[in-house]
Structures are given as C-alpha cells and as structure tokens.
Design an enzyme around this catalytic site. Structure first.
Site, short mmCIF file in Angstrom:
data_model
loop_
_atom_site.label_atom_id
_atom_site.label_comp_id
_atom_site.label_asym_id
_atom_site.label_seq_id
_atom_site.Cartn_x
_atom_site.Cartn_y
_atom_site.Cartn_z
N ASP A 62 0.81 -1.22 0.00
CA ASP A 62 0.00 0.00 0.00
C ASP A 62 0.84 1.27 0.00
OD1 ASP A 62 0.91 -0.44 2.60
OD2 ASP A 62 -1.06 -1.01 3.36
N ASN A 112 -7.32 -2.75 14.39
CA ASN A 112 -8.71 -3.03 14.00
C ASN A 112 -8.84 -4.25 13.10
OD1 ASN A 112 -7.67 -2.11 11.61
ND2 ASN A 112 -9.03 -0.36 11.38
N HIS A 146 -7.10 -4.74 10.27
CA HIS A 146 -6.84 -4.53 8.84
C HIS A 146 -5.56 -5.25 8.41
CE1 HIS A 146 -4.49 -0.45 9.40
NE2 HIS A 146 -3.65 -1.44 9.35
N GLU A 157 -9.70 -2.03 5.50
CA GLU A 157 -10.29 -1.70 6.80
C GLU A 157 -11.52 -2.58 7.06
OE1 GLU A 157 -8.42 -0.04 8.49
OE2 GLU A 157 -7.89 1.94 7.76
#
Ligand code: F6R
Length: 242
Positions: free
Chosen positions: A67, A135, A137, A142
């Site tokens: 990313d 979280n 990810h 996400e």
C-alpha cells in the site's frame, strides 16, 4: 494458520527472516510481497545483515508492496516509498526495476489501481509479509471491506489514522486516503507470514485466533488460506486462551 509464539520482538523478526531466507535460497528470483509500518523493521534488519554476509541475494528478487498513501510524494519521509528505501532497499543490492510500490496520482486513481492490480494478476507473490492493524486490517483493508476486493482506494479508518499519527505528529497530518492491495490480491499469495508484536496487538491477535471469519475483521479471512505463518511475540500472544 500455523501459530509461532516467540519470546520477544527480536526473536519474532529472526524467525520470519529464517523463512524468507529459506525461500530466497530455494528460489532466487522469487516474488516477495512487502509491508511497511513498525512491525517488519526488525525483519528487514535481519535480511540486510544476511545480504551483507552474502547469505542471500536480492539481485533477482521482485518486490510488491501492499500500500501507499494517496497524493504523497516519494521524497516525503512518511511515504511508503521512502520507508522501503530507507529501511531495506538502500541497504541491499536490488534492481530498482524489480521494486513495485503502488501509487495513486490525484485524478488518475482508477487507472493507477487498475495498473497495479494487473501487475499483481500477472505476478503471483510467492511470500507476502503482513502486519496487522489494531482493528484487524491487513494492507489497508479496513473493517467491512469485501473479501473479494482487489486493488482500490480506501478511506482510512479513524482508528488507523489514530494509530499512525505517531509518525505524522498530529491526526490532521495523517492522510485520509490510500491505495492498497485488496484482500483478494493478498489471499492470492502462495505463502503469507503475518507478524505481530507488543501488548497493543494482544486483543487483535486474540480475535484473529479465537474469533470467527467475518468481513468486520479483515484478517480473519487468513484462516482459510492454506499456508499462513502467524509469528507473534509473547506480548502479542498474552491474551490468547491458554
Ligand atoms: C503496512 C500495512 C499495515 C500495517 C499495520 C500495522 O504496509 O499495510 O497493514 O502492517 O497497520 O502497522 P504497525 O506495524 O506499524 O503496527
């Protein structure tokens, strides 16, 4: 998932380096999927050491990063392009043409996603290194991203931006968008090594190992991948049922 619990961060970095070094020796022209963030820094240091000792060579290796923030210049110290060169590429002998880091230009996001996605479809990654967000990810997929998602532009979760503000100084300075491999691209790798370290990841790791598979928790899909090593240190493992 093959769960490997190591005494500390250094041992977890060494363990993941052993797996990658083995692959590089077996397949010198392998395709490596790479991650940024704090977690893989120890691994990259181990790989640099092994390259310095001529134990491994990156001469014919191709790399594909997960990313990159949108609209960030490559000489911005917070760009993942900058991160990868600072923490790995500048210290090993690698052909820059073999280095692939996604980028998304303002106004050309769709085209840039398509270009990176086509590249991934033409080049199956042999081994993908992953970290994990608090979280759940992976890459920047996400919570509630479709498991079928391919390379796309993501609106970063507030939690991710809060977690990453340590690099930017303030929340306002953290970009709101990024380009990321989708979950489908990540799942296409032949082998996945997910590393997690520290008590701040303990609840996340507990949910990954003991929870169910759900798009609410993106990393949970890894449970159906046939070849995943989950390498965690004792702190990240500290909430697991004994
Ligand atoms: C990085 C990436 C992210 C990080 C994750 C954990 O390229 O895709 O999924 O792996 O946010 O980051 P750290 O390692 O900083 O805790």
């Amino acid at each position: 998932m093959n769960i490997i619990i190591c005494e500390n961060y250094q041992k977890a970095s060494q363990k993941s380096a052993v797996i990658i070094k083995k692959l590089l020796k077996l397949k010198p022209n392998c395709k490596l999927g790479l991650a940024t963030g704090s977690t893989p820094i120890g691994l990259y240091q181990e790989l640099i050491r092994a390259s310095d000792n001529n134990e491994i060579s990156f001469k014919d290796v191709q790399t594909y990063n997960l990313d990159e923030y949108c609209n960030i210049s490559i000489d911005n110290e917070q760009s993942y392009y900058y991160f990868m060169h600072k923490n790995l590429f500048h210290h090993i002998y690698i052909n820059e043409r073999n280095v692939h880091i996604p980028f998304a230009r303002a106004g050309y996001e769709k085209e840039d996603c398509m270009t990176y996605n086509n590249l991934l479809n033409q080049n199956q990654v042999d081994l993908q290194v992953l970290g994990i967000g608090t979280n759940g990810h992976i890459g920047f997929n996400e919570p509630n991203t479709s498991f079928e998602q391919e390379t796309f532009i993501v609106d970063l979760d507030l939690q991710t931006r809060l977690d990453n503000q340590r690099f930017f100084g303030s929340l306002e300075a953290v970009p709101t968008k990024a380009i990321t491999m989708g979950i489908k691209n990540i799942m296409n790798a032949k082998h996945i090594v997910l590393i997690a370290s520290g008590v701040n990841k303990a609840k996340t790791i507990k949910r990954l190992v003991e929870g169910s598979i759900s798009e609410e928790f993106p990393a949970s899909i890894l449970k159906i991948h046939p070849n995943v090593d989950l390498i965690i240190d004792a702190d990240a493992a500290s909430e697991l049922d004994k």
